[in-house]
Write a protein that holds these residues in place. Sequence first.
Motif, PDB file in Angstrom:
ATOM      1  N   CYS A 123       0.960  -1.175   0.115  1.00 24.61           N
ATOM      2  CA  CYS A 123       0.006  -0.065   0.046  1.00 24.61           C
ATOM      3  C   CYS A 123       0.830   1.299  -0.110  1.00 24.61           C
ATOM      4  CB  CYS A 123      -0.834   0.039   1.338  1.00 24.61           C
ATOM      5  SG  CYS A 123      -1.692  -1.377   1.537  1.00 24.61           S
ATOM      6  N   THR A 124       2.190   1.169   0.476  1.00 18.96           N
ATOM      7  CA  THR A 124       2.895   2.265   0.632  1.00 18.96           C
ATOM      8  C   THR A 124       3.201   3.317  -0.416  1.00 18.96           C
ATOM      9  OG1 THR A 124       4.820   3.278   1.732  1.00 18.96           O
ATOM     10  CG2 THR A 124       5.053   1.194   0.582  1.00 18.96           C
ATOM     11  N   THR A 125       3.086   2.392  -1.687  1.00 18.74           N
ATOM     12  CA  THR A 125       3.297   3.261  -2.972  1.00 18.74           C
ATOM     13  C   THR A 125       2.487   4.281  -3.228  1.00 18.74           C
ATOM     14  OG1 THR A 125       4.510   1.506  -4.042  1.00 18.74           O
ATOM     15  CG2 THR A 125       3.610   2.913  -5.489  1.00 18.74           C
ATOM     16  N   CYS A 126       1.240   3.855  -3.020  1.00 19.33           N
ATOM     17  CA  CYS A 126       0.301   5.174  -3.390  1.00 19.33           C
ATOM     18  C   CYS A 126      -0.379   5.806  -2.161  1.00 19.33           C
ATOM     19  CB  CYS A 126      -0.949   4.388  -4.088  1.00 19.33           C
ATOM     20  SG  CYS A 126      -0.660   3.651  -5.633  1.00 19.33           S
ATOM     21  N   HIS A 127       0.044   5.168  -0.828  1.00 17.89           N
ATOM     22  CA  HIS A 127      -0.683   5.797   0.159  1.00 17.89           C
ATOM     23  C   HIS A 127       0.301   6.386   1.254  1.00 17.89           C
ATOM     24  CE1 HIS A 127      -4.819   4.813  -0.723  1.00 17.89           C
ATOM     25  NE2 HIS A 127      -4.585   3.487  -0.897  1.00 17.89           N
ATOM     26  N   SER A 128       1.676   6.387   1.048  1.00 13.15           N
ATOM     27  CA  SER A 128       2.507   6.975   1.885  1.00 13.15           C
ATOM     28  C   SER A 128       2.580   8.349   1.785  1.00 13.15           C
ATOM     29  CB  SER A 128       4.014   6.693   1.314  1.00 13.15           C
ATOM     30  OG  SER A 128       4.382   7.191   0.155  1.00 13.15           O
ATOM     31  N   PRO A 129       2.675   9.318   2.922  1.00  8.99           N
ATOM     32  CA  PRO A 129       2.552  10.643   2.866  1.00  8.99           C
ATOM     33  C   PRO A 129       3.328  11.305   1.679  1.00  8.99           C
ATOM     34  CG  PRO A 129       2.918   9.979   5.123  1.00  8.99           C
ATOM     35  CD  PRO A 129       3.129   8.787   4.089  1.00  8.99           C
ATOM     36  N   ALA A 130       4.401  10.796   1.162  1.00  8.71           N
ATOM     37  CA  ALA A 130       4.977  11.573   0.029  1.00  8.71           C
ATOM     38  C   ALA A 130       4.497  11.272  -1.222  1.00  8.71           C
ATOM     39  CB  ALA A 130       6.481  10.923   0.061  1.00  8.71           C
TER      40      ALA A 130
END
Length: 104
Positions: A13-20
């Motif tokens: 999920c981090t690719t699209c949902h990380s704050p950056a």
Amino acid sequence: LAKDGKEIFDNYCTTCHSPAMAPMFNAPAAHDSDAWKVRKNDAYNRAIEKDASKKSNDKEETILNELLSTATTGTVKGMPPKGTCMECTDDELMSAIKFIINKE
């Protein structure tokens, strides 16, 4: 062996949902309560539109179930089904959802 929500987030999920990255994908960032407040409200309204009887149910449970449904099928805005975690169970996806929508 079941994966926990943070592990699923970190791997899928981090690719699209990380704050950056979230602004680039127009996705709500993990742990961004303002962004998730909007998504949770939209999810609740969608659930009520599908089944008005859900209005009398537990609101938070209704929201979580609708977010799970959305995560499972993906979105027209670009989220792939299961966020590409095709082997994830519903319980694992729910764990990831709870991790993403809550403050750390």
